[in-house]
Design an enzyme around this catalytic site. Structure first.
Site, PDB file in Angstrom:
ATOM      1  N   GLU A   1       0.836  -1.190   0.000  1.00 38.94           N
ATOM      2  CA  GLU A   1       0.000   0.000   0.000  1.00 38.94           C
ATOM      3  C   GLU A   1       0.877   1.248   0.000  1.00 38.94           C
ATOM      4  OE1 GLU A   1      -2.400  -0.378   3.592  1.00 38.94           O
ATOM      5  OE2 GLU A   1      -2.394  -2.558   3.362  1.00 38.94           O
TER       6      GLU A   1
ATOM      7  N   GLU B   1      -9.691   6.116   3.841  1.00 40.16           N
ATOM      8  CA  GLU B   1      -9.923   5.278   5.015  1.00 40.16           C
ATOM      9  C   GLU B   1      -9.735   6.130   6.260  1.00 40.16           C
ATOM     10  OE1 GLU B   1      -8.252   1.090   6.991  1.00 40.16           O
ATOM     11  OE2 GLU B   1      -7.152   2.052   5.358  1.00 40.16           O
TER      12      GLU B   1
END
Length: 378
Positions: free
Chosen positions: A184, A293
């Site tokens: 990520e 997020e």
């Protein structure tokens, strides 16, 4: 315990730079970085193999060195060739991080917090470990990476929470076995970890959904940095509402020959996750995701007011809502192609939204984000 960890993380440096934002950036010999503490890495090459990437991802007319990610520390100096810039870890960093929601493992996410695409067709009853997302995704196919340009913002974040935007490249449990592997990268505002409310560039990896492996940036053996120009965890400039938009272009792709997972920002190769770190990702990824997020600790029994993206919903549009543009996957033919068939998901549409559009200039793109708690999201 803390002193041992600091000695492990803070390597001897060739040069030290005092950043205007308060960080100390150490220029460390490239072979002294944490990953080379692993005996298996001692003889590994750190050079990029020519032709190791999809041709469509990096056109030949792009000039090497253009598009270097602007970070605050660069105003105070640069690191010599053969070194990499590492943000110095302080005692306060360790104490602060260990007291937070993410648990006692320094620089690792809470276990079992990765999104599971198989459940996306049904609204989740409760996001795993208080993580809430609004994103686009492609899944159930073989992928060798993904890319997009993310607008950078400075969302307001409550205590012990974070807000981020990132690219996930994952091999998930249904197709690849019981352990979720993930690489990520993106930007995040994480006061409890970094000690301030500024947006910072980061990366992350795990091979078991953060149960016992993985970390942010260079805080464990794993990611091998090759760039002398970019600091993982370094402060970024950010967009202004109704004003100048600041963005970061992120590419993650599996090397055609090396088989390592490379991270590139703009035209600068930051480094790679060695293929040997992974189980399922050692072959291919099965899911690529782009989005925002947050952590919602539900303090006081209410939804958090932590903002995602700009803190504004997607329908407010350009210069108001956060965007992700030129969304692409590296497909099974090893071509960087538009993410046609992009699907959308939010843990709670009343709190954080996501929408997709196609633009002749900017390709497939997403608007995403929201304010968190509001009249419809108590």
């Amino acid at each position: 315990d803390i002193d041992d960890l600091l000695r492990e993380l803070n390597k001897p440096y060739v040069k030290s730079i005092n950043s205007p934002d308060g960080d100390i950036i150490d220029c460390v010999d490239i072979r002294n970085q944490p990953s080379f503490d692993d005996p298996a890495m001692k003889n590994r090459t750190i050079e990029f193999i020519p032709g190791d990437y999809p041709e469509e991802l990096f056109p030949e007319d792009e000039v090497e060195g253009e598009g270097i990610l602007p970070q605050t520390w660069q105003q105070a100096g640069s690191c010599p060739d053969g070194t990499i810039p590492i943000r110095r870890t302080t005692r306060e960093d360790v104490i602060r991080a260990r007291s937070m929601i993410e648990g006692s493992s320094f620089a690792r996410k809470k276990p079992n917090s990765l999104p599971r695409p198989g459940a996306y067709s049904v609204q989740a009853d409760a996001p795993p470990n208080n993580h809430e997302r609004a994103m686009g995704y492609m899944t159930r196919a073989k992928f060798f990476g993904g890319k997009a340009a993310f607008s950078v913002w400075k969302p307001i974040v409550q205590s012990n929470e974070f807000s981020l935007a990132q690219l996930w490249v994952m091999a998930d449990d249904e197709l690849a076995g019981p352990e979720i592997n993930s690489v990520e990268a993106g930007w995040q505002v994480y006061p409890g970890y970094y000690g301030d409310g500024r947006p910072r560039f980061f990366n992350y990896w795990t091979r078991d959904d953060s149960v016992s492996t993985g970390c942010y940036d260079l805080k464990c053996k794993g990611f091998v940095q090759t760039s002398s120009k970019i600091t993982l965890g370094g402060v970024l400039d950010f967009s202004a509402f109704n004003g100048r938009q600041v963005e970061i272009s992120i590419y993650i792709f599996k090397g055609k020959y090396s088989k390592d997972w490379w991270l590139q920002v703009g035209n600068e190769r930051v480094g790679y996750w060695p293929n040997g770190l992974f189980t399922s990702l050692s072959d291919t990824a099965y899911t690529v995701q782009w989005g925002g997020e947050v952590i919602d600790t539900k303090a006081g029994g209410q939804h958090t007011t932590t903002q995602m993206g700009s803190g504004h919903f997607p329908e407010e549009g350009y210069k108001r809502a956060a965007y992700i543009r030129d969304v692409r996957v590296v497909d099974y033919l090893y071509a960087a192609t538009p993410a046609n068939g992009l699907q959308l998901y939010s843990d709670d549409w009343k709190c954080y939204g996501v929408d997709t559009h196609v633009n002749p200039t900017y390709g497939i793109f997403l608007y995403y984000g929201g304010p968190g708690r509001n009249a419809n999201c108590p």
